[in-house]
Design an enzyme around this catalytic site. Structure first.
Site, short mmCIF file in Angstrom:
data_model
loop_
_atom_site.label_atom_id
_atom_site.label_comp_id
_atom_site.label_asym_id
_atom_site.label_seq_id
_atom_site.Cartn_x
_atom_site.Cartn_y
_atom_site.Cartn_z
N CYS A 36 0.94 -1.20 -0.11
CA CYS A 36 -0.02 -0.11 -0.09
C CYS A 36 0.88 1.16 -0.12
O CYS A 36 1.54 1.64 -1.05
CB CYS A 36 -1.01 -0.03 1.34
SG CYS A 36 -2.48 1.10 1.20
N HIS A 59 -3.81 -5.51 0.41
CA HIS A 59 -3.31 -5.89 1.53
C HIS A 59 -3.38 -7.46 1.80
O HIS A 59 -4.40 -8.12 1.99
CB HIS A 59 -4.15 -5.33 2.67
CG HIS A 59 -3.85 -3.94 2.94
ND1 HIS A 59 -3.33 -3.52 4.24
CD2 HIS A 59 -4.33 -2.72 2.25
CE1 HIS A 59 -3.36 -1.99 4.02
NE2 HIS A 59 -3.76 -1.70 3.16
N GLU A 114 -1.90 -9.14 3.83
CA GLU A 114 -2.27 -9.62 5.26
C GLU A 114 -3.64 -9.69 5.72
O GLU A 114 -3.95 -10.47 6.69
CB GLU A 114 -1.46 -8.82 6.24
CG GLU A 114 -2.24 -7.50 6.42
CD GLU A 114 -2.00 -6.38 5.52
OE1 GLU A 114 -2.21 -5.13 5.57
OE2 GLU A 114 -1.36 -6.94 4.37
#
Length: 207
Positions: free
Chosen positions: A92, A182, A184
């Site tokens: 990001c 993202h 994660e």
């Protein structure tokens, strides 16, 4: 001559995660640990040095608020990315920093907070052996709008308002990669494999 270090000499690769005060930093740290078996060292972007960060085998630049051109938001990342001597994965804000470091432009767009998108990619670098059109979650109101010649676009998605949005870039000659989404997040597919692909990138051992 520099030795090539893949992490095999010491077991797991030595990974540092540079935190830009993002609420998902520890989710990212645990994703990395799920690949390596060891938590990465986590350092705040404005409380460390490029020399320290570049002493690791691999660097991950977290997401975070702000703009990468503002040193208050992205203190150490630009110098680390400019060095280009250690594999870096920007998430990001980290990807946006890769774009601006090499002369690209990052601008405001309509916010995409928690939106699922389908990411088309070239199956190279961190995307190797991952099916294209993977689903991933976006949390950003800035995006790369001009990509410099040193970087190649490796992934994109379609935004219902503005159309094509850059979701991944890689440096053409250096081990520098970034993704806008993202990995994660539990809402993103193949996050573990993406990180594993990145950590398989060879790096120069610190002296």
């Amino acid at each position: 001559m520099n030795r090539v270090c893949t992490g095999a000499e010491s077991g797991a690769p030595r990974v540092v995660l540079v935190d830009h005060y993002d609420s998902y930093t520890w989710n990212l740290a645990h994703l990395i640990a799920g690949v390596t078996g060891v938590l990465p060292q986590v350092v705040q972007h404005d409380r460390t040095t490029a020399e320290h960060v570049l002493s690791f085998d691999h660097v991950v630049l977290s997401a975070g608020p702000g703009h990468p051109d503002n040193p208050a938001d992205f203190a150490v990342g630009t110098e680390v990315l400019r060095a280009g001597s250690v594999p870096v994965l920007g998430i990001c804000l980290g990807m946006q920093g890769l774009v601006t470091t090499y002369g690209g432009r990052v601008e405001r767009i309509p916010p995409a907070h928690g939106e699922i998108c389908r990411v088309d990619h070239q199956s190279s670098g961190p995307f190797a052996d991952i099916p294209s059109r993977l689903e991933a979650v976006r949390y950003h109101s800035l995006a790369a709008t001009s990509i410099p010649p040193d970087l190649a676009v490796t992934a994109t998605c379609r935004d219902p308002v503005i159309g094509r949005v850059v979701m991944g870039v890689s440096h053409r000659t250096r081990p520098l990669h970034g993704v806008q989404f993202h990995p994660e997040s539990i809402l993103s597919e193949f996050g573990h494999q993406l990180v594993a692909n990145f950590l398989a990138t060879e790096s120069v051992c610190p002296r």
